[in-house]
Design an enzyme around this catalytic site. Structure first.
Site, PDB file in Angstrom:
ATOM      1  N   GLU A 294      -6.916   4.953   7.556  1.00 24.18           N
ATOM      2  CA  GLU A 294      -6.594   6.351   7.219  1.00 24.18           C
ATOM      3  C   GLU A 294      -7.730   7.003   6.435  1.00 24.18           C
ATOM      4  O   GLU A 294      -7.938   8.210   6.523  1.00 24.18           O
ATOM      5  CB  GLU A 294      -5.264   6.408   6.448  1.00 24.18           C
ATOM      6  CG  GLU A 294      -4.093   6.164   7.388  1.00 24.18           C
ATOM      7  CD  GLU A 294      -2.848   5.604   6.727  1.00 24.18           C
ATOM      8  OE1 GLU A 294      -2.781   5.566   5.479  1.00 24.18           O
ATOM      9  OE2 GLU A 294      -1.940   5.190   7.472  1.00 24.18           O
TER      10      GLU A 294
ATOM     11  N   GLU B  99      -5.698  -4.769  10.298  1.00 17.25           N
ATOM     12  CA  GLU B  99      -4.668  -3.763  10.531  1.00 17.25           C
ATOM     13  C   GLU B  99      -4.974  -3.025  11.832  1.00 17.25           C
ATOM     14  O   GLU B  99      -5.731  -2.043  11.813  1.00 17.25           O
ATOM     15  CB  GLU B  99      -4.637  -2.760   9.383  1.00 17.25           C
ATOM     16  CG  GLU B  99      -4.347  -3.375   8.039  1.00 17.25           C
ATOM     17  CD  GLU B  99      -3.724  -2.369   7.097  1.00 17.25           C
ATOM     18  OE1 GLU B  99      -2.582  -2.581   6.694  1.00 17.25           O
ATOM     19  OE2 GLU B  99      -4.368  -1.352   6.802  1.00 17.25           O
TER      20      GLU B  99
ATOM     21  N   HIS C 279      -9.741   1.438   4.642  1.00 18.99           N
ATOM     22  CA  HIS C 279      -8.466   1.612   5.351  1.00 18.99           C
ATOM     23  C   HIS C 279      -8.647   2.618   6.488  1.00 18.99           C
ATOM     24  O   HIS C 279      -9.370   3.607   6.336  1.00 18.99           O
ATOM     25  CB  HIS C 279      -7.391   2.090   4.376  1.00 18.99           C
ATOM     26  CG  HIS C 279      -6.026   2.037   4.989  1.00 18.99           C
ATOM     27  ND1 HIS C 279      -5.581   3.004   5.859  1.00 18.99           N
ATOM     28  CD2 HIS C 279      -5.033   1.117   4.888  1.00 18.99           C
ATOM     29  CE1 HIS C 279      -4.354   2.673   6.260  1.00 18.99           C
ATOM     30  NE2 HIS C 279      -4.001   1.545   5.685  1.00 18.99           N
TER      31      HIS C 279
ATOM     32  N   SER D 231       3.100  -2.026  10.347  1.00 21.67           N
ATOM     33  CA  SER D 231       4.549  -2.082  10.623  1.00 21.67           C
ATOM     34  C   SER D 231       5.185  -3.424  10.258  1.00 21.67           C
ATOM     35  O   SER D 231       6.070  -3.911  10.953  1.00 21.67           O
ATOM     36  CB  SER D 231       4.834  -1.735  12.093  1.00 21.67           C
ATOM     37  OG  SER D 231       4.433  -0.408  12.359  1.00 21.67           O
TER      38      SER D 231
ATOM     39  N   GLY E 169       2.800  -1.206   4.268  1.00 19.56           N
ATOM     40  CA  GLY E 169       2.833   0.216   3.940  1.00 19.56           C
ATOM     41  C   GLY E 169       4.269   0.669   3.714  1.00 19.56           C
ATOM     42  O   GLY E 169       4.862   0.424   2.662  1.00 19.56           O
ATOM     43  N   GLY E 170       4.842   1.298   4.724  1.00 13.54           N
ATOM     44  CA  GLY E 170       6.179   1.902   4.619  1.00 13.54           C
ATOM     45  C   GLY E 170       7.230   1.004   3.986  1.00 13.54           C
ATOM     46  O   GLY E 170       7.992   1.440   3.118  1.00 13.54           O
TER      47      GLY E 170
ATOM     48  N   GLY F 156       2.178   2.233  10.861  1.00 14.26           N
ATOM     49  CA  GLY F 156       3.169   3.309  10.760  1.00 14.26           C
ATOM     50  C   GLY F 156       3.826   3.672  12.084  1.00 14.26           C
ATOM     51  O   GLY F 156       4.506   4.688  12.185  1.00 14.26           O
TER      52      GLY F 156
ATOM     53  N   ASN G 242       0.869  -1.181   0.000  1.00 10.00           N
ATOM     54  CA  ASN G 242       0.000   0.000   0.000  1.00 10.00           C
ATOM     55  C   ASN G 242       0.905   1.230   0.000  1.00 10.00           C
ATOM     56  O   ASN G 242       1.537   1.534   1.004  1.00 10.00           O
ATOM     57  CB  ASN G 242      -0.896  -0.040   1.257  1.00 10.00           C
ATOM     58  CG  ASN G 242      -1.696   1.242   1.439  1.00 10.00           C
ATOM     59  OD1 ASN G 242      -1.752   2.082   0.541  1.00 10.00           O
ATOM     60  ND2 ASN G 242      -2.318   1.394   2.597  1.00 10.00           N
ATOM     61  N   TRP G 243       0.944   1.889  -1.150  1.00 11.06           N
ATOM     62  CA  TRP G 243       1.878   3.015  -1.298  1.00 11.06           C
ATOM     63  C   TRP G 243       1.334   4.325  -0.735  1.00 11.06           C
ATOM     64  O   TRP G 243       2.000   5.349  -0.807  1.00 11.06           O
ATOM     65  CB  TRP G 243       2.266   3.188  -2.765  1.00 11.06           C
ATOM     66  CG  TRP G 243       3.236   2.142  -3.242  1.00 11.06           C
ATOM     67  CD1 TRP G 243       3.827   1.161  -2.476  1.00 11.06           C
ATOM     68  CD2 TRP G 243       3.741   1.977  -4.571  1.00 11.06           C
ATOM     69  NE1 TRP G 243       4.661   0.407  -3.258  1.00 11.06           N
ATOM     70  CE2 TRP G 243       4.633   0.880  -4.546  1.00 11.06           C
ATOM     71  CE3 TRP G 243       3.533   2.645  -5.778  1.00 11.06           C
ATOM     72  CZ2 TRP G 243       5.314   0.443  -5.686  1.00 11.06           C
ATOM     73  CZ3 TRP G 243       4.195   2.220  -6.914  1.00 11.06           C
ATOM     74  CH2 TRP G 243       5.087   1.129  -6.865  1.00 11.06           C
ATOM     75  N   LYS G 244       0.108   4.319  -0.254  1.00 14.09           N
ATOM     76  CA  LYS G 244      -0.481   5.527   0.343  1.00 14.09           C
ATOM     77  C   LYS G 244      -0.219   6.739  -0.560  1.00 14.09           C
ATOM     78  O   LYS G 244      -0.290   6.612  -1.770  1.00 14.09           O
ATOM     79  CB  LYS G 244       0.066   5.703   1.753  1.00 14.09           C
ATOM     80  CG  LYS G 244      -0.107   4.428   2.584  1.00 14.09           C
ATOM     81  CD  LYS G 244       0.134   4.613   4.035  1.00 14.09           C
ATOM     82  CE  LYS G 244      -0.110   3.276   4.746  1.00 14.09           C
ATOM     83  NZ  LYS G 244      -0.106   3.382   6.187  1.00 14.09           N
TER      84      LYS G 244
HETATM   85  P1  PGA Z   1       2.604   0.366   7.635  1.00 11.41           P
HETATM   86  O1  PGA Z   1       1.181   0.581   6.955  1.00 11.41           O
HETATM   87  O2  PGA Z   1       3.172  -0.928   7.124  1.00 11.41           O
HETATM   88  O3  PGA Z   1       3.427   1.558   7.216  1.00 11.41           O
HETATM   89  O4  PGA Z   1       2.391   0.311   9.118  1.00 11.41           O
HETATM   90  C1  PGA Z   1       0.306  -0.486   6.715  1.00 11.41           C
HETATM   91  C2  PGA Z   1      -0.985   0.015   6.123  1.00 11.41           C
HETATM   92  O5  PGA Z   1      -1.497   1.051   6.566  1.00 11.41           O
HETATM   93  O6  PGA Z   1      -1.549  -0.601   5.180  1.00 11.41           O
END
Ligand code: PGA
Length: 253
Positions: A99, A169, A97, A215, A236-237, A175, A11-13
């Site tokens: 966010e 999640e 998600h 994470s 994500g990251g 994050g 997930n590149w956000k």
């Molecule tokens: P993260 O994000 O790996 O940076 O914690 C995961 C996500 O929100 O899909």
């Protein structure tokens, strides 16, 4: 041993321009071109999606959107419709998600409409669920997960749910660098699977891929992927760097 093929998704956000997305793929694809063990899916930002899909043609990787509206067209400034996504070749869509819920006021009722729209358009929905830290500390994780699933999956007939993917999640792990321990994650995954059986049926529950996100990094991916109810990862990251994401794809499990 489950026969569920695992999914490793990035997930590149709100990261990477189209140029940066293609640079990523130029470095990443040679590292995973013969990796057939898992499904690999990338969720780039909206402006990169069509470029990524074009670049992935002829490979075994998939690409999807990070959100969408449930209607096909209309006066909804800033939105993207299911029709628009399938017209460029998207195969998956992340829905709900945390966010999106936090910053875009997306509710589980909206997510329910979106899941129905995804199914109607043959897009595979990846439904994201997860509790806040206060919920976990108060002992409400199970209640929250069941409530989120109940709302998001309401009025979806079982025959339409065969493709559904769920991503657990925990919001406190996204994050933040603090991952849920593999055992804690697996426990929630098994709650989710039981709930899927209750909402749909045993076959759907057994076949559904339930991913963990929050994470994830190369250092913890093996411990997570070896849990019986963890069928993949939503990263994500750590999916932003080709070498790092490739390491996660090649996790030994
Ligand atoms: P993260 O994000 O790996 O940076 O914690 C995961 C996500 O929100 O899909």
């Amino acid at each position: 041993m489950s026969t569920r093929k695992k999914i490793i998704a990035g997930n590149w956000k709100m990261y990477k321009t189209p140029r940066e997305s293609l640079e990523f793929l130029n470095a990443f694809l040679p590292k995973v071109h013969d990796h057939e063990r898992d499904e690999i899916i990338i969720f780039p930002t909206a402006t990169s999606l069509a470029f990524v899909i074009d670049r992935l043609r002829g490979t075994h990787l998939h690409a999807g959107a990070q959100t969408m509206h449930w209607l096909n067209e209309g006066p909804y400034t800033g939105q993207t419709s299911p029709n628009m996504l399938t017209s460029i070749g998207a195969t998956h869509v992340l829905l709900g998600h945390s966010e999106r819920r936090l910053y875009a006021n997306e509710t589980y009722e909206h997510v329910n409409l979106k899941i129905k729209a995804a199914i109607a358009h043959d897009l595979i929905p990846v439904l994201c669920l997860g509790e806040q830290l206060v919920d976990r500390q108060g002992g409400f994780t199970r209640d929250i997960i069941m409530a989120q699933m109940g709302a998001a999956l309401s009025n979806i007939p079982a025959e339409n749910a065969t493709q559904i993917v769920i991503a657990y999640e925990p919001v406190w792990a996204i994050g933040t660098g603090s991952t849920a321990s593999p055992e804690i994650a697996n426990e929630v995954h098994s709650i989710i699977r039981t709930q899927l059986e209750w909402v749909f049926n045993a076959e759907i529950a057994n076949n559904a891929r339930i991913l963990y996100g929050g994470s994830v990094k190369p250092e913890n991916s093996a411990a997570l992927l070896t849990q019986p109810d963890i069928d993949g990862l939503l990263v994500g990251g750590a999916s932003l760097d080709p070498a790092c994401f490739a390491k996660i794809v090649h996790t030994k499990y």
